[in-house]
Design an enzyme around this catalytic site. Structure first.
Site, PDB file in Angstrom:
ATOM      1  N   ARG A  18       0.843  -1.204   0.000  1.00 20.90           N
ATOM      2  CA  ARG A  18       0.000   0.000   0.000  1.00 20.90           C
ATOM      3  C   ARG A  18       0.877   1.252   0.000  1.00 20.90           C
ATOM      4  NH1 ARG A  18      -0.510   4.659   2.544  1.00 20.90           N
ATOM      5  NH2 ARG A  18      -0.032   3.588   4.492  1.00 20.90           N
ATOM      6  N   HIS A 212       4.064   4.028  12.794  1.00 22.50           N
ATOM      7  CA  HIS A 212       4.270   4.047  11.331  1.00 22.50           C
ATOM      8  C   HIS A 212       5.366   5.079  11.059  1.00 22.50           C
ATOM      9  CE1 HIS A 212       2.898   3.798   7.078  1.00 22.50           C
ATOM     10  NE2 HIS A 212       3.267   5.071   7.035  1.00 22.50           N
ATOM     11  N   HIS A 214       8.509   6.705   8.863  1.00 24.01           N
ATOM     12  CA  HIS A 214       9.238   6.877   7.599  1.00 24.01           C
ATOM     13  C   HIS A 214      10.692   7.237   7.906  1.00 24.01           C
ATOM     14  CE1 HIS A 214       6.113   6.692   4.353  1.00 24.01           C
ATOM     15  NE2 HIS A 214       5.367   6.641   5.437  1.00 24.01           N
ATOM     16  N   CYS A 245       4.215   9.488   0.564  1.00 30.58           N
ATOM     17  CA  CYS A 245       2.858  10.022   0.694  1.00 30.58           C
ATOM     18  C   CYS A 245       2.644  11.025  -0.420  1.00 30.58           C
ATOM     19  CB  CYS A 245       2.636  10.685   2.053  1.00 30.58           C
ATOM     20  SG  CYS A 245       0.995  11.446   2.201  1.00 30.58           S
TER      21      CYS A 245
END
Ligand code: MG
Length: 257
Positions: A18, A212, A214, A245
């Site tokens: 995803r 989450h 990055h 994103c």
């Protein structure tokens, strides 16, 4: 005793199909997506975020979400999840109960990023999330809520802890007890992670917290350790460090699974 001594098991959610695929400009053939998910299913990860049921006009990469979900092997020990940005997306997931077990809802914690991501206010998004949660839970799905840009926003910078506490509380009030803290653009540092996560875990000890992270500044691994010390043991990861994103300028990949 350090929290890392108490955490005996770390739970990883593979989000490459995803978060990673959405960042690829070139269309990935459906059969390739299915093959990647099937391979990931056999790596031992307990959970995979398979796709996003976002409108394909917003992210054309996900025009084949239904075909991907219908085509993957469902292994009994793996949890399969889908990101669902709105009620229309949820309606597309409902027929896949039994293949998808969890829907991941999301909300940006700053008004400017929430507008960039969904063209509406936080209150408007929460209103829709309330309805979606009722429907999804009624249909037997587990529901989680993400706090996007929780550790830094490309438009507003540092986010006040009161804002995070408020949004976490509103998720809990809606019956969402699994919440993900997202460093969407990868600007957190270990001290910020430790302070933020400790605070939120202290306020909402019954929530199942997830990180989450990055890796924009190569700090995602250090931030993972800080979150472990703060008592979180669930982490998203992207295979090969894929991720990004589309609505967060400068965002790079997730921490590599
Ligand atoms: Mg992400």
């Amino acid at each position: 005793m350090l929290a890392t001594d108490r955490v005996r098991k770390v739970h990883i959610v593979e989000v490459g199909p995803r978060d990673g695929f959405q960042s690829e400009k070139q269309f990935i053939p459906t059969a390739t997506k299915i093959a990647v998910v099937n391979a990931l299913s056999r790596t031992g990860v307990p959970a995979i975020q398979v796709t996003s049921f976002v409108h394909p006009k917003a992210i054309p990469q996900f025009i084949d979400s239904e075909d991907v979900v219908a085509g993957i092997d469902i292994l009994p020990d793996v949890s399969y999840r889908a990101l669902v940005p709105n009620m229309r997306g949820l309606e597309r997931v409902l027929p896949f109960r039994g293949r998808i077990d969890t829907v991941n809802l999301m909300l940006s914690v700053t008004e400017s990023h929430n507008r960039a991501n969904g063209n509406r206010s936080i209150d408007e998004t929460l209103h829709e999330i309330a309805g979606m949660t009722k429907v999804a839970q009624g249909e037997g799905f587990a529901v989680s809520g993400s706090m996007i840009c929780a550790l830094g926003c490309p438009f507003e910078g540092r986010v006040p802890i009161e804002r995070l506490q408020d949004i976490a509380g509103r998720y809990v009030d809606l019956g969402i007890t699994a919440i993900s803290i997202a460093d969407t653009i990868g600007v957190a540092n270990p001290k910020l992670v430790y302070d933020t996560v400790s605070y939120l875990v202290g306020k909402y000890p019954d929530v199942t917290w997830n990180m989450h992270l990055h890796n924009t500044r190569d700090l995602a691994l250090a931030n993972t350790l800080a979150a472990l010390e703060a008592g979180v043991s669930r982490f998203d990861g992207g295979v090969a460090g894929l991720g990004g994103c589309p609505y967060a300028p400068g965002a790079t990949g997730n921490i590599a699974t």
